[in-house]
Design an enzyme around this catalytic site. Sequence first.
Site, PDB file in Angstrom:
ATOM      1  N   TYR A  10       0.821  -1.215   0.000  1.00 52.92           N
ATOM      2  CA  TYR A  10       0.000   0.000   0.000  1.00 52.92           C
ATOM      3  C   TYR A  10       0.854   1.264   0.000  1.00 52.92           C
ATOM      4  O   TYR A  10       0.752   2.104  -0.899  1.00 52.92           O
ATOM      5  CB  TYR A  10      -0.939  -0.021   1.207  1.00 52.92           C
ATOM      6  CG  TYR A  10      -1.577   1.303   1.538  1.00 52.92           C
ATOM      7  CD1 TYR A  10      -2.306   2.010   0.586  1.00 52.92           C
ATOM      8  CD2 TYR A  10      -1.459   1.845   2.820  1.00 52.92           C
ATOM      9  CE1 TYR A  10      -2.900   3.227   0.893  1.00 52.92           C
ATOM     10  CE2 TYR A  10      -2.050   3.057   3.137  1.00 52.92           C
ATOM     11  CZ  TYR A  10      -2.768   3.746   2.170  1.00 52.92           C
ATOM     12  OH  TYR A  10      -3.347   4.955   2.482  1.00 52.92           O
ATOM     13  N   LYS A  48       1.597   3.971  -3.053  1.00 58.47           N
ATOM     14  CA  LYS A  48       1.202   5.367  -2.839  1.00 58.47           C
ATOM     15  C   LYS A  48       2.402   6.295  -3.019  1.00 58.47           C
ATOM     16  O   LYS A  48       2.259   7.418  -3.520  1.00 58.47           O
ATOM     17  CB  LYS A  48       0.597   5.551  -1.448  1.00 58.47           C
ATOM     18  CG  LYS A  48      -0.768   4.909  -1.263  1.00 58.47           C
ATOM     19  CD  LYS A  48      -1.825   5.526  -2.166  1.00 58.47           C
ATOM     20  CE  LYS A  48      -2.258   6.893  -1.696  1.00 58.47           C
ATOM     21  NZ  LYS A  48      -3.380   7.433  -2.517  1.00 58.47           N
TER      22      LYS A  48
END
Length: 327
Positions: free
Chosen positions: A245, A249
């Site tokens: 994640y 990002k």
Amino acid sequence: MAGTLDVAKISEYFRNKSVLITGATGFLGKILVEKILRVQPDVKRIYLPVRAENAAAAKQRVEKEVLGKELFGLLREQHGAGFDVFVAEKVVALAGDVTCESFGVEAEMLRELRLTDELNVIVNGAATTNFYERYDVALDVNVVAVKHMCNFARRCPNLEVLLHVSTAYVAGEKQGLVPERPFWDGETLRNGTHLDIDAELRLPRDLRNQMEVDVDMDSSPKARRKAMKDLGLTRARHFGWPNTYVFTKSMGEMMLGQMMREGNVPFVIIRPSIITSVQNDPLPGWIEGARTIDAILIGYAKQSLSCFLADLDLTMDVVIPCRGTWW
């Protein structure tokens, strides 16, 4: 810091503005939609691209997953019988997909709405926040979608700002005071490594091809999912990030910074930390799902959690959405 914001000035900014918000069916997204409609009813239009087969399905999804939530109760009270007419004039649901060019919205619809000419603000809140997401999925939503959004933003002559929602944890597992600064293309958290985003985007395809031709590899759907998850985690840790994640990002931020600086488009990146329930308006305590620290809060509220270990001298890094994330 939130207390120093000029709330009236921010609300006034949205008067007669056209805003496009991705990720509107998510927790933060619907809070922002409600907030704008409630504090600035003179907003010109709010466009919400959502995954749907057609315009009718998109409208139905927005009505059910966004406008139909109890979060909009105060707004319904304010407008009474005129609520449906009000939102019909202000909110436009678009059938699309953020992982596609132009948010997946059909060219004919873009021309009909004159969307590129009309938009003043783009808020990119779409993301997959699963820490251990499949690498192909995480790259599509957190990186490729950002690229498509930037290309679209460059075509909007009246765009005043592009706001991208990231996460504080792109900084990795550092301790102490971590300065806020942008990531540069190719930068990593591990010395001696260099990140090539284009090469990373090719890895899932290469893995799929390998699993198809290698007779010794299990190519079942379950095996594919596991292989993609393992690939994401391996790549993240190789470059110094703890999970897929925050790694993807970070790449999204790099993509945004590079493309927007080249296109001379004003942009802002916000990096919230742990996001919890609504503090005050429009509905105190409102929350969706139970992620991260939410389980502790829910357990305490239901009196099913009698105690838990904590450092009383520790300052928790928690964001109250309606107060700290937006304004």
